[in-house]
Scaffold this motif. Structure first.
Motif, PDB file in Angstrom:
ATOM      1  N   ALA A  56       0.797  -1.231   0.000  1.00  0.00           N
ATOM      2  CA  ALA A  56       0.000   0.000   0.000  1.00  0.00           C
ATOM      3  C   ALA A  56       0.839   1.296   0.000  1.00  0.00           C
ATOM      4  O   ALA A  56       0.624   2.168  -0.851  1.00  0.00           O
ATOM      5  N   ALA A  97      -5.963  -0.824  -1.849  1.00  0.00           N
ATOM      6  CA  ALA A  97      -5.119   0.046  -1.009  1.00  0.00           C
ATOM      7  C   ALA A  97      -5.515   1.503  -1.229  1.00  0.00           C
ATOM      8  O   ALA A  97      -5.416   2.029  -2.334  1.00  0.00           O
ATOM      9  N   ASP A 248      -3.992  -2.574   3.977  1.00  0.00           N
ATOM     10  CA  ASP A 248      -4.142  -1.872   2.701  1.00  0.00           C
ATOM     11  C   ASP A 248      -5.215  -0.801   2.789  1.00  0.00           C
ATOM     12  O   ASP A 248      -5.224   0.139   2.015  1.00  0.00           O
TER      13      ASP A 248
END
Ligand code: MRU
Length: 379
Positions: A56, A97, A248
């Motif tokens: 992420a 994400a 995420d």
């Protein structure tokens, strides 16, 4: 962190040409170490989508550099319109994400104030560099706060190694440096606290077996790779002291989307009364969402990631082979959501808090929320 003893980040500006961004190709690790050049917004998009870069925080920063590359190259027409179009395009590279959308939006809101394309290009590079630096600082702060948790367990165990289970790769490869879930482990290790990491292999792409194992080995941290379904057994037998995973997307209520399989580990930890922490920077918090299971978009990826597996043959060649019955259907959900009730705490750059809105907002009172204040007050 280190690659063969040399310091690396996962993304950087080419040292001789600031119109080129360089990244480590994570699809090739641990078998090959290759650096890839990104020259256009489309290069940044592809790198995120095909997982040359992943994790992420890293895809967020790659998106920010993608905005810069777009301003440099997509110059036909009104640059502000192109900026908005590029932002929309890059945001769509991967859905789960939230860092990607958050960092791109930060870039756009700053750049729209620029008087000319030239000034926007200059500021875009500065901004992307600033956002990269911020992620590094946040990861390091997460490391410091998380290290205190490991140290406390180490004291309770009279210095016996602390066994930490992690899932997927929330290491420096997924970020820029330090990592999120791994940052506390690296900090503890550097402090001389004995640690041992159980690394979930993380099917289908094996980010644990390939990436987390590689980066822990590069730092000399003791670790053992386990099949994804081994964690519950280890927990039942007192072989896990603590779980730390990444995220995420985390809702304002503390639900956490992370790599598929995280939820099952949280359930097993809950049943065995083992602390289950999620390490995340605030760039992973989606303050507009309250119900992770219903609201967070879950990426579905190519079934070939399930039906096939890639590895190194004895002769050193990299090969991909089918492992699923030909003709059988496969499903490939990239992430799952762990409800807040199974999470012991969130380790953030501002400290550790419980996974509930009151505690999250106490740490981040300045955050912009998409939830209206009325609905927030009923927590
Ligand atoms: O699909 P990926 O590899 O980009 O998945 C992201 C992850 O590695 C994780 O889910 C991770 O734990 C959060 S990113 C720090």
């Amino acid at each position: 962190m280190h690659v063969d003893g040399k310091n690396f980040h996962t993304i950087w500006v080419h040292p001789e040409n600031n119109q080129v961004i360089q990244v480590i190709d994570q699809r090739k690790l641990p078998f090959e170490f290759e650096i890839v050049d990104l020259k256009t917004a489309a290069d940044a998009f592809d790198a995120i989508q095909n997982m040359t870069v992943r994790g992420a925080p890293l895809i967020g920063v790659t998106g920010a550099y993608g905005i810069y590359l777009g301003l440099l190259n997509d110059t036909v027409g009104d640059w502000k319109e192109i900026l908005i179009k590029d932002a929309e395009y890059l945001r769509g590279a991967r859905p789960t994400a939230i860092n990607l959308a958050i960092l791109i939006d930060e870039m756009v809101s700053v750049l729209l104030g620029c008087p000319t394309l030239e000034s926007a290009c200059e500021l875009a590079l500065e901004e992307a560099e600033r956002l990269k630096r911020r992620e590094i600082d946040w990861s390091e702060a997460i490391g410091e706060y998380g290290c205190e948790l490991i140290e406390a367990i180490s004291k309770m165990k009279n210095g016996e190694p602390v066994n930490i289970l992690t899932h997927c790769n929330a290491g420096w490869l997924a970020c820029i440096d330090w990592g999120t879930a791994t940052a506390p482990i690296y900090k503890a290790f550097l402090k001389g606290i004995p640690v041992h990491v159980w690394v979930d292999e993380t099917r289908p792409r094996n980010q644990g077996a390939r990436l987390t194992a590689w980066e822990l080995a590069q730092e000399g941290v003791p670790h053992t790779v386990i099949p994804d379904n081994a964690g519950g057994h280890l927990m039942q037998h007192g072989m896990v002291d603590l779980c730390i995973v990444g995220s995420d997307r985390t809702t304002s209520t503390g639900d956490v989307a992370n790599k598929i399989g995280t939820y099952l580990k949280a359930l097993a930890a809950f049943d065995n009364i083992i602390p289950f922490y999620v390490a995340l920077p605030s760039s992973t918090i989606d303050f507009t969402m309250r119900d992770g299971v219903r609201e967070i978009p879950i990426e579905q990826r190519d079934g070939e990631e399930v039906s096939h597996m890639e590895g190194e043959l004895e002769n050193g060649q990299i090969a991909k082979m089918r492992i699923v019955n030909p003709g059988s259907a496969v499903a490939n959900y990239g992430f799952d959501v762990t409800p807040a009730k199974y999470i012991t705490g969130l380790i953030t750059e501002r400290g550790v808090c419980e996974a509930n809105p009151a505690d999250i907002y106490k740490l981040f009172p300045d955050s912009k929320s998409g939830c209206d204040l009325k609905s927030r007050s009923d927590y």
